[in-house]
Scaffold this motif. Sequence first.
Motif, PDB file in Angstrom:
ATOM      1  N   PRO A  85       0.890 -11.237   2.566  1.00  8.33           N
ATOM      2  CA  PRO A  85      -0.029 -11.743   3.569  1.00  8.33           C
ATOM      3  C   PRO A  85      -1.453 -11.787   3.005  1.00  8.33           C
ATOM      4  N   PRO A  86      -2.343 -12.611   3.590  1.00 12.85           N
ATOM      5  CA  PRO A  86      -3.720 -12.675   3.105  1.00 12.85           C
ATOM      6  C   PRO A  86      -4.393 -11.308   3.206  1.00 12.85           C
ATOM      7  N   GLN A  87      -5.234 -11.003   2.245  1.00 13.85           N
ATOM      8  CA  GLN A  87      -5.938  -9.722   2.262  1.00 13.85           C
ATOM      9  C   GLN A  87      -6.901  -9.705   3.442  1.00 13.85           C
ATOM     10  N   GLN A  88      -6.958  -8.587   4.135  1.00 12.71           N
ATOM     11  CA  GLN A  88      -7.830  -8.449   5.294  1.00 12.71           C
ATOM     12  C   GLN A  88      -8.890  -7.400   4.999  1.00 12.71           C
ATOM     13  N   PHE A  89     -10.039  -7.553   5.642  1.00 13.20           N
ATOM     14  CA  PHE A  89     -11.160  -6.647   5.437  1.00 13.20           C
ATOM     15  C   PHE A  89     -11.720  -6.208   6.776  1.00 13.20           C
ATOM     16  N   HIS A  90     -12.219  -4.980   6.824  1.00 13.97           N
ATOM     17  CA  HIS A  90     -12.913  -4.489   8.011  1.00 13.97           C
ATOM     18  C   HIS A  90     -14.391  -4.840   7.937  1.00 13.97           C
ATOM     19  N   VAL A  91     -14.935  -4.800   6.743  1.00 18.76           N
ATOM     20  CA  VAL A  91     -16.354  -5.084   6.527  1.00 18.76           C
ATOM     21  C   VAL A  91     -16.477  -5.917   5.253  1.00 18.76           C
ATOM     22  N   ILE A  92     -17.358  -6.908   5.306  1.00 19.99           N
ATOM     23  CA  ILE A  92     -17.676  -7.682   4.106  1.00 19.99           C
ATOM     24  C   ILE A  92     -19.184  -7.597   3.905  1.00 19.99           C
ATOM     25  N   TYR A  93     -19.594  -7.111   2.751  1.00 23.54           N
ATOM     26  CA  TYR A  93     -21.006  -7.006   2.390  1.00 23.54           C
ATOM     27  C   TYR A  93     -21.186  -7.840   1.129  1.00 23.54           C
ATOM     28  N   ILE A  94     -22.066  -8.835   1.201  1.00 22.60           N
ATOM     29  CA  ILE A  94     -22.285  -9.706   0.052  1.00 22.60           C
ATOM     30  C   ILE A  94     -23.661  -9.422  -0.529  1.00 22.60           C
ATOM     31  N   ASP A  95     -23.674  -8.980  -1.770  1.00 18.48           N
ATOM     32  CA  ASP A  95     -24.910  -8.736  -2.519  1.00 18.48           C
ATOM     33  C   ASP A  95     -24.781  -9.592  -3.769  1.00 18.48           C
ATOM     34  N   ALA A  96     -25.249 -10.824  -3.669  1.00 19.56           N
ATOM     35  CA  ALA A  96     -24.974 -11.784  -4.737  1.00 19.56           C
ATOM     36  C   ALA A  96     -26.238 -12.564  -5.083  1.00 19.56           C
ATOM     37  N   SER A  97     -26.035 -13.792  -5.453  1.00 15.85           N
ATOM     38  CA  SER A  97     -27.121 -14.679  -5.846  1.00 15.85           C
ATOM     39  C   SER A  97     -28.202 -14.725  -4.770  1.00 15.85           C
ATOM     40  N   HIS A  98     -29.432 -14.900  -5.208  1.00 23.47           N
ATOM     41  CA  HIS A  98     -30.541 -15.017  -4.277  1.00 23.47           C
ATOM     42  C   HIS A  98     -30.940 -16.477  -4.074  1.00 23.47           C
ATOM     43  N   LEU A  99     -30.159 -17.401  -4.616  1.00 29.04           N
ATOM     44  CA  LEU A  99     -30.432 -18.823  -4.431  1.00 29.04           C
ATOM     45  C   LEU A  99     -29.710 -19.308  -3.177  1.00 29.04           C
TER      46      LEU A  99
END
Length: 108
Positions: A85-99
């Motif tokens: 099954p598709p992976q599930q998440f409780h929280v998603i935090y994105i710390d990525a590109s600043h563009l």
Amino acid sequence: EGNSAAWLVSHVAFQEGAELVCVDTFAGGHEHVTCPTYSRELENVEARCRRNLALAAAADGGRGHVCIIKDTTEHALRKMCEQEPPQQFHVIYIDASHLWHDVLQVCV
């Protein structure tokens, strides 16, 4: 260098068997490529990230698991969604590109 993820491991109550998934290309962003000082620092950033996360996980007592995926966010998320099954998440935090166009692409 994994500092945001290490903070999450150290300060968020992980239940037994929890997993923190980190996605990074370790290639740096636009600001790293255009600055010689940053370019030199990128050489060991992946090793420092892995070391920092291993230390944080060990200090947490090993209750949770840290998974590092070396890839772009878009590609890694697509692969996770295509799993059965598709992976599930409780929280998603994105710390990525600043563009802005990179952030928009990841969020959509």
